[in-house]
Design a protein around this motif. Structure first.
Motif, PDB file in Angstrom:
ATOM      1  N   MET A 127      -0.748  -7.247  -3.146  1.00  0.00           N
ATOM      2  CA  MET A 127      -2.257  -7.459  -2.975  1.00  0.00           C
ATOM      3  C   MET A 127      -3.266  -6.312  -3.610  1.00  0.00           C
ATOM      4  O   MET A 127      -4.368  -6.451  -3.409  1.00  0.00           O
ATOM      5  CB  MET A 127      -2.462  -8.018  -1.646  1.00  0.00           C
ATOM      6  N   ARG A 128      -2.478  -5.286  -4.184  1.00  0.00           N
ATOM      7  CA  ARG A 128      -3.334  -4.029  -4.220  1.00  0.00           C
ATOM      8  C   ARG A 128      -4.421  -4.366  -5.560  1.00  0.00           C
ATOM      9  O   ARG A 128      -5.564  -3.654  -5.382  1.00  0.00           O
ATOM     10  CB  ARG A 128      -2.679  -3.079  -4.759  1.00  0.00           C
ATOM     11  N   LEU A 165       5.352 -17.261   1.124  1.00  0.00           N
ATOM     12  CA  LEU A 165       4.046 -17.092   0.662  1.00  0.00           C
ATOM     13  C   LEU A 165       3.378 -16.038   1.369  1.00  0.00           C
ATOM     14  O   LEU A 165       2.517 -15.072   0.631  1.00  0.00           O
ATOM     15  CB  LEU A 165       3.281 -18.197   0.297  1.00  0.00           C
ATOM     16  N   PHE A 166       3.398 -16.003   2.522  1.00  0.00           N
ATOM     17  CA  PHE A 166       2.607 -15.061   3.427  1.00  0.00           C
ATOM     18  C   PHE A 166       3.182 -13.798   3.205  1.00  0.00           C
ATOM     19  O   PHE A 166       2.374 -12.780   3.217  1.00  0.00           O
ATOM     20  CB  PHE A 166       2.543 -15.319   4.886  1.00  0.00           C
ATOM     21  N   ALA A 167       4.490 -13.517   3.022  1.00  0.00           N
ATOM     22  CA  ALA A 167       5.275 -12.417   2.694  1.00  0.00           C
ATOM     23  C   ALA A 167       4.413 -11.550   1.446  1.00  0.00           C
ATOM     24  O   ALA A 167       4.437 -10.346   1.522  1.00  0.00           O
ATOM     25  CB  ALA A 167       6.787 -12.373   2.916  1.00  0.00           C
ATOM     26  N   ILE A 168       4.161 -12.287   0.733  1.00  0.00           N
ATOM     27  CA  ILE A 168       3.410 -11.919  -0.681  1.00  0.00           C
ATOM     28  C   ILE A 168       1.826 -11.336  -0.294  1.00  0.00           C
ATOM     29  O   ILE A 168       1.484 -10.445  -0.560  1.00  0.00           O
ATOM     30  CB  ILE A 168       3.589 -12.879  -1.791  1.00  0.00           C
ATOM     31  N   ASN A 169       1.287 -12.686   0.188  1.00  0.00           N
ATOM     32  CA  ASN A 169      -0.219 -12.479   0.497  1.00  0.00           C
ATOM     33  C   ASN A 169      -0.581 -11.517   1.626  1.00  0.00           C
ATOM     34  O   ASN A 169      -1.774 -10.975   1.574  1.00  0.00           O
ATOM     35  CB  ASN A 169      -0.793 -13.734   0.742  1.00  0.00           C
ATOM     36  N   GLY A 170       0.311 -11.138   2.503  1.00  0.00           N
ATOM     37  CA  GLY A 170       0.073 -10.232   3.500  1.00  0.00           C
ATOM     38  C   GLY A 170       0.687  -8.902   3.297  1.00  0.00           C
ATOM     39  O   GLY A 170       0.535  -7.916   3.959  1.00  0.00           O
ATOM     40  N   ASP A 171       1.218  -8.749   2.088  1.00  0.00           N
ATOM     41  CA  ASP A 171       1.869  -7.377   1.600  1.00  0.00           C
ATOM     42  C   ASP A 171       0.681  -6.393   0.906  1.00  0.00           C
ATOM     43  O   ASP A 171       0.368  -6.828  -0.253  1.00  0.00           O
ATOM     44  CB  ASP A 171       2.870  -7.443   0.848  1.00  0.00           C
ATOM     45  N   PRO A 172       0.332  -5.330   1.544  1.00  0.00           N
ATOM     46  CA  PRO A 172      -0.629  -4.477   0.733  1.00  0.00           C
ATOM     47  C   PRO A 172      -0.195  -4.040  -0.943  1.00  0.00           C
ATOM     48  O   PRO A 172      -1.167  -3.763  -1.513  1.00  0.00           O
ATOM     49  CB  PRO A 172      -0.792  -3.104   1.514  1.00  0.00           C
TER      50      PRO A 172
END
Length: 180
Positions: A34-35, A24-31
């Motif tokens: 999360m653009r 989940l963090f791999a998605i939420n921490g990916d610019p």
């Protein structure tokens, strides 16, 4: 309340496990992922979001499920339903939303999982309506809303973003239950 699991031919929407926090963090921490959100999340913010999602499950038995491929990837992303915790012209309401890991995009996972969640919302929960929203620039998301049969209902300023924030303005989509 026991969290619901929804099984389809290709996907399983399941409750959260501790090992889901890292992907989940791999998605939420990916610019790039999360653009269309106010900012990327730190690991602590991502974990706190997951805790809120789990708390919603604990209270209601449903929420944002982890999407798993049957016999495949244990974490594709998250898709589900959530009571909107803030006030706007269309609340109180239940929203549908999704975040799919980059490696699994453009494979139909979001649409398939969203249809499963909508079926649960309108069938099991007997919700009268489900809404979705995003920023106007997020064409992949609002196109998915349209494929799901949702119809646009104008725009609104997101109450959690300042009026001068570039992502303040959101488009709203609605889907009303068909009872018959």
């Amino acid at each position: 309340m026991t969290p619901a699991t929804i099984e389809g031919p290709r996907l399983i929407l399941r409750p959260w496990r501790q090992e889901d926090l890292e992907p989940l963090f791999a998605i939420n921490g990916d610019p790039e992922s999360m653009r269309y959100f106010a900012s990327v999340m730190t690991r602590a913010e991502s974990d706190a979001w997951a805790a809120r999602l789990k708390a919603h499950f604990a209270e209601h038995g449903w929420g944002f499920w982890v999407v798993e491929e049957r016999g495949g990837a244990p974490f594709v992303g998250v898709v589900g339903l959530m009571n909107i915790p803030w006030t706007a012209r269309f609340t109180p309401a239940v929203e549908i939303g999704w975040r799919i890991a980059p490696a699994f995009r453009r494979r139909g996972h979001a649409e398939e999982a969203a249809r499963m969640a909508l079926g649960y919302g309108f069938g099991t929960l007997r919700l009268p309506e489900i809404v979705a929203f995003t920023v106007p620039a997020n064409a992949p998301s609002w196109r998915l809303m349209e494929r799901l049969g949702m119809t646009p209902d104008g725009s609104f300023g997101h109450p959690r973003l300042p009026a001068d924030h570039p992502l303040h303005e959101h488009v709203l989509y609605r889907l009303v239950a068909s009872r018959g």
